[in-house]
Design a protein around this motif. Structure first.
Motif, mmCIF file in Angstrom:
data_model
loop_
_atom_site.group_PDB
_atom_site.id
_atom_site.type_symbol
_atom_site.label_atom_id
_atom_site.label_comp_id
_atom_site.label_asym_id
_atom_site.label_seq_id
_atom_site.Cartn_x
_atom_site.Cartn_y
_atom_site.Cartn_z
ATOM 1 N N ALA A 54 -58.025 42.499 -65.646
ATOM 2 C CA ALA A 54 -59.496 42.475 -65.624
ATOM 3 C C ALA A 54 -60.086 43.859 -65.358
ATOM 4 O O ALA A 54 -61.310 44.037 -65.389
ATOM 5 C CB ALA A 54 -59.982 41.486 -64.558
ATOM 6 N N HIS A 55 -59.232 44.831 -65.104
ATOM 7 C CA HIS A 55 -59.706 46.202 -64.872
ATOM 8 C C HIS A 55 -60.217 46.807 -66.190
ATOM 9 O O HIS A 55 -59.746 46.442 -67.272
ATOM 10 C CB HIS A 55 -58.552 47.047 -64.313
ATOM 11 C CG HIS A 55 -58.909 48.472 -64.101
ATOM 12 N ND1 HIS A 55 -58.486 49.480 -64.949
ATOM 13 C CD2 HIS A 55 -59.675 49.070 -63.164
ATOM 14 C CE1 HIS A 55 -58.963 50.632 -64.526
ATOM 15 N NE2 HIS A 55 -59.693 50.410 -63.438
ATOM 16 N N GLY A 56 -61.199 47.721 -66.105
ATOM 17 C CA GLY A 56 -61.646 48.442 -67.301
ATOM 18 C C GLY A 56 -62.716 47.721 -68.101
ATOM 19 O O GLY A 56 -62.887 47.961 -69.293
ATOM 20 N N TYR A 57 -63.453 46.853 -67.422
ATOM 21 C CA TYR A 57 -64.506 46.061 -68.088
ATOM 22 C C TYR A 57 -65.535 46.944 -68.828
ATOM 23 O O TYR A 57 -65.855 46.648 -69.993
ATOM 24 C CB TYR A 57 -65.172 45.162 -67.040
ATOM 25 C CG TYR A 57 -66.412 44.449 -67.457
ATOM 26 C CD1 TYR A 57 -66.356 43.232 -68.138
ATOM 27 C CD2 TYR A 57 -67.671 44.982 -67.158
ATOM 28 C CE1 TYR A 57 -67.517 42.572 -68.503
ATOM 29 C CE2 TYR A 57 -68.836 44.325 -67.520
ATOM 30 C CZ TYR A 57 -68.760 43.123 -68.193
ATOM 31 O OH TYR A 57 -69.910 42.471 -68.551
ATOM 32 N N PRO A 58 -66.089 48.011 -68.215
ATOM 33 C CA PRO A 58 -67.111 48.796 -68.943
ATOM 34 C C PRO A 58 -66.597 49.332 -70.281
ATOM 35 O O PRO A 58 -67.298 49.286 -71.280
ATOM 36 C CB PRO A 58 -67.430 49.945 -67.968
ATOM 37 C CG PRO A 58 -67.108 49.399 -66.626
ATOM 38 C CD PRO A 58 -65.898 48.529 -66.840
ATOM 39 N N ARG A 59 -65.374 49.820 -70.282
ATOM 40 C CA ARG A 59 -64.826 50.369 -71.525
ATOM 41 C C ARG A 59 -64.616 49.259 -72.563
ATOM 42 O O ARG A 59 -64.916 49.413 -73.746
ATOM 43 C CB ARG A 59 -63.495 51.086 -71.229
ATOM 44 C CG ARG A 59 -62.872 51.769 -72.426
ATOM 45 C CD ARG A 59 -61.519 52.373 -72.077
ATOM 46 N NE ARG A 59 -60.720 51.555 -71.167
ATOM 47 C CZ ARG A 59 -60.051 50.457 -71.531
ATOM 48 N NH1 ARG A 59 -60.069 50.045 -72.775
ATOM 49 N NH2 ARG A 59 -59.361 49.766 -70.636
ATOM 50 N N ARG A 60 -64.123 48.105 -72.108
ATOM 51 C CA ARG A 60 -63.881 46.997 -73.056
ATOM 52 C C ARG A 60 -65.188 46.512 -73.684
ATOM 53 O O ARG A 60 -65.261 46.206 -74.862
ATOM 54 C CB ARG A 60 -63.168 45.845 -72.345
ATOM 55 C CG ARG A 60 -61.658 46.055 -72.273
ATOM 56 C CD ARG A 60 -60.960 44.872 -71.648
ATOM 57 N NE ARG A 60 -61.011 44.912 -70.210
ATOM 58 C CZ ARG A 60 -61.553 43.987 -69.434
ATOM 59 N NH1 ARG A 60 -62.103 42.910 -69.963
ATOM 60 N NH2 ARG A 60 -61.564 44.114 -68.120
ATOM 61 N N LEU A 61 -66.235 46.460 -72.851
ATOM 62 C CA LEU A 61 -67.534 46.010 -73.367
ATOM 63 C C LEU A 61 -68.062 46.988 -74.424
ATOM 64 O O LEU A 61 -68.538 46.587 -75.487
ATOM 65 C CB LEU A 61 -68.511 45.945 -72.187
ATOM 66 C CG LEU A 61 -69.550 44.861 -72.211
ATOM 67 C CD1 LEU A 61 -68.931 43.491 -72.316
ATOM 68 C CD2 LEU A 61 -70.428 44.961 -70.956
ATOM 69 N N SER A 62 -67.952 48.261 -74.087
ATOM 70 C CA SER A 62 -68.409 49.298 -75.018
ATOM 71 C C SER A 62 -67.632 49.219 -76.337
ATOM 72 O O SER A 62 -68.215 49.322 -77.426
ATOM 73 C CB SER A 62 -68.218 50.664 -74.342
ATOM 74 O OG SER A 62 -68.251 51.675 -75.288
ATOM 75 N N GLU A 63 -66.337 49.014 -76.251
ATOM 76 C CA GLU A 63 -65.515 48.946 -77.477
ATOM 77 C C GLU A 63 -65.864 47.723 -78.322
ATOM 78 O O GLU A 63 -65.822 47.758 -79.543
ATOM 79 C CB GLU A 63 -64.024 48.948 -77.121
ATOM 80 C CG GLU A 63 -63.531 50.305 -76.647
ATOM 81 C CD GLU A 63 -63.827 51.437 -77.640
ATOM 82 O OE1 GLU A 63 -63.543 51.282 -78.835
ATOM 83 O OE2 GLU A 63 -64.383 52.467 -77.205
ATOM 84 N N LEU A 64 -66.230 46.643 -77.647
ATOM 85 C CA LEU A 64 -66.619 45.431 -78.378
ATOM 86 C C LEU A 64 -67.913 45.667 -79.164
ATOM 87 O O LEU A 64 -68.048 45.242 -80.319
ATOM 88 C CB LEU A 64 -66.805 44.288 -77.372
ATOM 89 C CG LEU A 64 -66.940 42.900 -77.933
ATOM 90 C CD1 LEU A 64 -65.666 42.457 -78.631
ATOM 91 C CD2 LEU A 64 -67.272 41.922 -76.810
ATOM 92 N N LEU A 65 -68.839 46.382 -78.545
ATOM 93 C CA LEU A 65 -70.087 46.696 -79.254
ATOM 94 C C LEU A 65 -69.801 47.646 -80.415
ATOM 95 O O LEU A 65 -70.351 47.492 -81.514
ATOM 96 C CB LEU A 65 -71.100 47.309 -78.274
ATOM 97 C CG LEU A 65 -72.490 47.565 -78.836
ATOM 98 C CD1 LEU A 65 -73.155 46.272 -79.312
ATOM 99 C CD2 LEU A 65 -73.389 48.246 -77.791
ATOM 100 N N ARG A 66 -68.921 48.592 -80.173
ATOM 101 C CA ARG A 66 -68.552 49.538 -81.237
ATOM 102 C C ARG A 66 -67.941 48.795 -82.432
ATOM 103 O O ARG A 66 -68.261 49.072 -83.583
ATOM 104 C CB ARG A 66 -67.544 50.538 -80.667
ATOM 105 C CG ARG A 66 -67.127 51.588 -81.648
ATOM 106 C CD ARG A 66 -66.074 52.471 -81.047
ATOM 107 N NE ARG A 66 -66.010 53.746 -81.708
ATOM 108 C CZ ARG A 66 -65.330 54.788 -81.271
ATOM 109 N NH1 ARG A 66 -64.664 54.721 -80.149
ATOM 110 N NH2 ARG A 66 -65.311 55.911 -81.946
#
Ligand SMILES: C[S@@+](CC[C@H](N)C(=O)[O-])C[C@H]1O[C@@H](n2cnc3c(N)ncnc32)[C@H](O)[C@@H]1O
Length: 274
Positions: A54-66
């Motif tokens: 569950a670590h790294g949520y901000p990056r995962r969210l950003s990549e999903l939008l990308r």
């Protein structure tokens, strides 16, 4: 040269701060700094922790939008991160958004910390260990070669009139269930071109964790009002102005102390405006 600035001091963490709103409190700021910028071994003190994924949520969210921008062929020159807190998602977006990322939050202290981090390139803050014990964590902005410039401002996500620009993408992470009127907040993105342009992307990430301290039960999306779950109510609300691009769950973890973590799965939808 990187000069680590102190963002949250050890002695501030255990002050009751009852007169201060939740997201301005030192202890809360410390938790969000860790969630947004902490390395895996800052968050978990042992290897192979069961919540490590569950670590790294901000990056995962950003990549999903990308990825949604890529699949829909949407050019994203500007992005708005509503309820950005200390700005981890805004900085993650700045790695691929072309020109400008703006983070807005109603918490003055969150915005001050987000700005300080941007200027200094990183910082040091204390996190809770146990009882009166804390430890210091040093973080650096992990994205030195960002594309977009990042700006932060204090503002109300339910009334974004004062934020300049009609954005190509707007993201609300874990904030729709924190504003007083969730429907009003979401309607502003479909109602006009003021904040989100036609053809732009809207990302909503939320665990639908409703509390009467933040919004009256009558205004919660779904459940009490019309006996539908929030996941369906948000779709019904946006269907007339947007097409659903993608729907997933994203895990996230907020550390309280080395033995206590808040784990949640945000329901994430990405929408393309008509
Ligand atoms: C649960 S935190 C989420 C922070 C961040 N977006 C994330 O996902 O980690 C909720 C944030 O929303 C902010 N917030 C609450 N009401 C707001 C409003 N009306 N306008 C802007 N921000 C708001 C709070 O100050 C806090 O930073």
């Amino acid at each position: 040269m990187f000069v680590p600035q102190i963002l949250v001091k050890s002695e501030e963490i255990f002050e009751p701060e009852l007169h201060i709103s939740q997201y301005d409190r030192a202890r809360e700021i410390s938790k969000y700094l860790l969630m947004h910028y902490g390395e895996l071994d800052d968050v978990f003190e042992r290897a192979g922790h069961p919540l490590a994924a569950a670590h790294g949520y901000p990056r995962r969210l950003s990549e999903l939008l990308r990825e949604s921008a890529r699949t829909t062929g949407t050019r994203v020159r500007t992005a708005l991160d509503v309820g950005c807190n200390v700005g981890g998602v805004s900085h993650a977006l700045s790695t691929w958004v072309e020109d400008r990322v703006v983070g807005v939050d109603i918490s003055r202290r969150s915005i001050e910390v987000a700005k300080a981090l941007s200027v200094g390139g990183g910082g040091v803050f204390s996190i809770v260990q146990q009882g009166p014990f804390t430890k210091d964590v040093e973080v650096r902005l992990p994205y030195p070669e960002s594309c977009a410039r990042v700006e932060f401002e204090v503002g109300d996500g339910a009334d974004l009139e004062s934020v300049e620009g009609s954005f190509d993408a707007v993201l609300l992470s874990n904030v729709v269930d924190r504003v007083a009127d969730p429907e009003l907040c979401l309607r502003q993105f479909g109602a006009s071109e003021r904040t989100l342009r036609s053809g732009g992307l809207l990302m909503i990430a939320c665990p639908w964790s409703w509390y009467p301290e933040y919004s009256a039960p009558e205004s919660w999306l779904g459940s009490a009002r019309d006996a539908t779950p929030s996941e369906e109510a948000v779709k019904a609300l946006l269907a007339s102005d947007f097409d659903l691009v993608t729907e997933v769950d994203e895990a996230c973890v907020l550390r309280q102390n080395p033995r206590e973590y808040d784990y949640f799965e945000a329901h994430v939808t990405v929408w393309r405006k008509h």
